[in-house]
Structure formats: C-alpha cells, structure tokens
Design an enzyme around this catalytic site. Structure first.
Site, mmCIF file in Angstrom:
data_model
loop_
_atom_site.group_PDB
_atom_site.id
_atom_site.type_symbol
_atom_site.label_atom_id
_atom_site.label_comp_id
_atom_site.label_asym_id
_atom_site.label_seq_id
_atom_site.Cartn_x
_atom_site.Cartn_y
_atom_site.Cartn_z
ATOM 1 N N LYS A 74 30.786 35.994 55.077
ATOM 2 C CA LYS A 74 31.763 36.811 54.338
ATOM 3 C C LYS A 74 31.825 38.206 54.938
ATOM 4 C CE LYS A 74 32.878 37.943 49.480
ATOM 5 N NZ LYS A 74 32.405 37.839 48.077
ATOM 6 N N SER A 149 35.849 35.802 44.986
ATOM 7 C CA SER A 149 36.345 36.509 46.137
ATOM 8 C C SER A 149 35.920 35.908 47.484
ATOM 9 C CB SER A 149 35.875 37.959 46.064
ATOM 10 O OG SER A 149 34.469 38.029 46.190
ATOM 11 N N SER A 173 31.940 35.001 42.352
ATOM 12 C CA SER A 173 32.603 34.921 43.663
ATOM 13 C C SER A 173 32.040 33.908 44.646
ATOM 14 C CB SER A 173 32.614 36.288 44.327
ATOM 15 O OG SER A 173 33.680 37.030 43.806
HETATM 16 N N1 GLN Z 1 36.377 37.521 40.275
HETATM 17 C C1 GLN Z 1 35.453 38.469 39.745
HETATM 18 C C2 GLN Z 1 36.014 39.852 39.880
HETATM 19 O O1 GLN Z 1 37.136 39.950 40.208
HETATM 20 C C3 GLN Z 1 34.135 38.326 40.452
HETATM 21 C C4 GLN Z 1 34.070 38.988 41.758
HETATM 22 C C5 GLN Z 1 32.795 38.753 42.471
HETATM 23 O O2 GLN Z 1 31.939 37.972 42.027
HETATM 24 N N2 GLN Z 1 32.600 39.463 43.565
HETATM 25 O O3 GLN Z 1 35.370 40.819 39.647
#
Ligand code: GLN
Length: 467
Positions: A74, A149, A173
């Site tokens: 990532k 994400s 994420s």
């Molecule tokens: N989708 C969640 C957010 O928008 C989690 C993001 C993440 O785990 N980095 O914050």
C-alpha cells in the site's frame, strides 16, 4: 497460486524467481490498465532481488518461505527510495527516505516488492475513489469498487497480480476491501505490528496487516511482520502462537447487533451458512450482545478526525509538497493545503479541528473517548464466555463506482462492522465465504481477543478446510 505453492515451485526448480517475477509484471501490464491497483512499480529492484534469490537457490541454500515471494505494498507504507504518495497530490513528488519496519522485516526474508498500491487519500475512504490518482476497480466486476482504503492491495491479490500484500486498517481498510475482493485480510491487535514507516492517519487506531489468498498465507505474512519494535513505542512483544488452542475448544459468539437492520439479506444469509457449516463440524456457538455497538461509528468519526487533523498538520507545503508561494504564512498554508488535499481529507481535517477546539473538546472528544471504553468493555465481558466473535465484514455487497461518492454518510456506513475492533484494539480477520463462484464475493469476520490472532486464524483455516 498461493505463497506456499510458489515457494515449493521455486525450491523444486519448476521456475526461477526471475521468470516468475517477469510473469507477474506481464500479468500487471495486461490487467492493470482496467483495474488500476498499482500507483507505481519497482521492476528493476524487484528483478534484482529475484536474481539474488536464484543465485541462492543455485548455491543450494535453504530458502525461507517468503524468499522470492512477490508482494504489493500500500502506498502509505515507506520503501526506501520509492514513492509514497498516500494517494495524495501533496506527496506526489515525495520519495521515502527509509524503509518501514514491516518492509525491513520482509526484505530480510527475501520478499520482493512489485510496486505500490492505490488507496483512498491518506487511507480515508471505503472505495478507493478518494485517491487523487483515480479509483481502483473490483477485479470481480470492474464497474464496482474494490473497497477501501486498501483497495489496490486487495485487488492486486484478487487479480493474481501479487501473491500477497500489505495494507493498513484504521476502521476497516484491510478487512472491508478483502471482503469486497474475495481475499483474506487481517487487522492485527493494536501494537502487534510496528507502525514505524506507515504514513499516519489516526495513530491510536492504525495497524498494518497482510492480505493473501488463504488464511495460511495470511498467517505466513503476519508471522514475518509481527513483533516489538524500538521505533514504535506502541508496539508490543507477542508470542502470538503461544498456547495454540484446540479448534474444538474455541467458542464463537454471535452478536445480535451485527445481524440487525441495515444488513443486506444476501450477505446475512451467506454468513449464516458459514455458521451452519462450522456448527455441523462441531464448533460451539453462543448468542451474545455487544450493546454499545450502535455508538461505534459516531465515536470513530470523532476520534479518527481529531487524530487526522493533528497528523496531517505537517503537510503544510513547506516540508512536503511543491511550495506555492504566498504573501504570508496563513496564505501559504491555505494555498498549499487547498491544492494538495482532496475533498474528503479537507472534510476530516475540518471536522477534527472542530471537535478538538476549546469549548467542544469535552463535549465531543472526551465523551467519545469514554464511549470508546464502553465499547471495549463490551468485548471484555463477552470474552469471558467466548473466544471470538463472528460477524459479517460489510453490510453490503461491493457497490458500484460513484454510487456513494455524493453521500459521505452512506460511505461511512460501509465500516459499521469493522470499526469496533479498531476502537477496542482487537484483531480481526475477513475471510471469503466459499462457493460464491461467478457471484460477487462476501466476507465474514472473526474478531478475537487481544494477542490471540492464533485463535481467529486457526478457526479460519478450519473453515477453509471444510468441504
Ligand atoms: N473507511 C474508513 C474511513 O474512511 C476506514 C479507513 C481505514 O481503515 N483506513 O475512515
């Protein structure tokens, strides 16, 4: 192919590392035009490492299981000398000055980093649509999102463009994109894996973790990155396999709050099938309640932006980004952040600054911290009676690109089942429900006790072994 299978092929000389890595890049060139999982590729250094691995094989050296294994990373995890954009314009020209601890550990094992994967800007989102470099598509149906994400990492593994990947999970994420892409994704216990070299989103919630095709492969990657690190004061020593429990002694809780209104019926039915399959294989289940679950999303959207607003203060266009000139300091910040940050990032910085401001701090931030403790206590209580909790990973099937971009609240709801584990610091793994060939993937989640990754991974392997 799995990590295990690749390793066997390599040591049995069925193929060389250089051939195999070349093959992965051909797959990437063929598929990634449509999927867009990668933001950058490190072909030269990958082939260089592959050559070293081949030389070691030629010398008859015994190789570790990760030697020569192609991984996708990532783009918020630093690899020395490589870009690390966090999918933000503000880091477009940034090149990492050092390796994240997880990268040094994998490097020591001889793993190969194929490239850096797409994400929502600074890991904020659930669909990868918040990337400044365009969205990633779901390999199972390219009109749909891969989740986020860490959508690029999940899609890369699902589309056979890498054998494993690393992502980060602050509110879901890793697990949510794993579920949407039909791969396994593990968020370790908070502190199990060093965060050194991870571009911080919300430091009390962030954890790095692996993606792979099978639970066994996921565990191989986890084993390589787990452990205390002097460079991350929140990391902890854990002998996570210590006292591995017998699978038939592990009891699983079914929390009624996770099988309630808002859960898509197809997703719910599939998770019930998993429960039925495990039950008939002798696993004991118990209905439980986690009463404060309904506050988790609200608490997360106070604590997370508060931490985001402090962590992102460093991106002021002076140290990072191309400095846009201005007449005074305030104008300089405004200009640089205005150009460098996307809409969702700005929304969260503003929200976080608000909840931390004088007069609102106690009403929002302090209160949210108290409710966070209540959510944690709920888990402590049920973990007296059960060893883990089973739940859907996501409330819906993978949605279409553009379907939720206009409505941030709808987007935030994607993480309703994953956020509690982050708030409580617990390990959680998403595993694909079997038998969905030709249909969109569904994931189920196992949430374990702190430092008990072994329990949820054992249960996951047991599920995968059932016919
Ligand atoms: N989708 C969640 C957010 O928008 C989690 C993001 C993440 O785990 N980095 O914050």
């Amino acid at each position: 192919m799995t990590i295990k299978g690749f390793h066997e092929g390599l040591v049995d000389k069925k193929f060389s590392a250089v051939e195999a890595i070349g093959g992965f890049y051909r797959t990437i060139h063929a598929k990634d035009k449509d999927i867009h999982a990668f933001l950058s590729l490190n072909k030269d250094s990958a082939l260089q490492t592959a050559k070293v691995i081949d030389a070691r094989i030629a010398k008859g050296e015994k190789l570790g299981i990760l030697a020569g294994i192609p991984l996708a990373i990532k783009d918020n995890i630093l690899i020395s000398g490589e870009p690390a954009t966090a999918a933000s314009r503000i880091l477009e020209k940034y090149s990492a000055a050092y390796d994240a601890t997880v990268i040094s550990k994998l490097r020591e094992e001889g793993a190969i980093f194929l490239g850096k994967t797409n994400l929502d800007e600074f890991a904020m989102g659930s669909s990868t649509e918040n990337s400044a470099y365009g969205p990633t598509k779901n390999p199972h149906d390219i009109i749909r999102v891969p989740g986020g994400s860490s959508g690029g990492s999940a899609a890369a593994v699902a589309a056979d463009m890498a054998l494993g990947a690393l992502g980060s999970d602050t509110g879901g994420s890793i697990r949510q994109p794993a579920a949407f892409c039909g791969v396994v994704g593990l968020k370790p216990t908070y502190g199990a894996v060093s965060r050194y070299g991870l571009i911080a989103m919300a430091s009390s919630l962030d954890q790095i973790g692996p993606f792979a095709k099978t639970v066994e492969d996921t565990e191989i990657l986890f084993k390589a990155i787990v452990g205390k690190d002097e460079l991350d004061a929140t990391s902890h020593h854990t002998d996570y396999t210590n006292g591995r429990n017998k699978i038939k002694n592990l009891r699983v809780g079914i929390p009624k709050e996770y099988f309630a209104e808002g859960l898509d019926s197809e997703v719910g039915d599939e998770v019930q099938k998993v429960i039925a399959a495990l039950k008939s294989a002798g696993i004991k289940f118990k209905s439980i309640s986690l009463p404060h679950t309904r506050y988790a999303l609200s608490v997360y959207y106070i604590i997370m932006p508060a931490e985001v607003s402090t962590n992102l203060a460093r991106y002021d266009g002076i140290r990072y980004g191309e400095r846009q000139s201005a007449d005074n300091l305030f104008e300089l910040y405004k200009k640089n952040k205005g150009v460098g940050f996307g809409a969702e990032t700005k929304r969260r910085v503003i929200l976080g600054t608000f909840v931390l401001s004088a007069g609102y701090y106690d009403a929002y931030y302090t209160k949210a911290q108290k409710v966070r403790t209540l959510i944690s206590n709920d888990f402590d209580k049920v973990f007296g009676e059960v060893d883990m909790v089973i739940a859907p990973t996501t409330p819906t099937l993978p949605f279409k690109l553009g379907e939720k971009t206009k409505d941030p609240l709808q987007m935030y709801l994607s993480d309703i089942y994953t956020i509690p584990a982050n708030l409580a610091g617990l390990p959680g793994v998403s595993i694909p429900v079997k038998g969905r060939d030709g249909k969109l993937p569904v994931g189920f989640q196992l949430i374990g006790k702190k430092w008990r990754e072994a329990d949820i991974l054992s249960m996951g392997r047991f599920y995968e072994s059932l016919d």
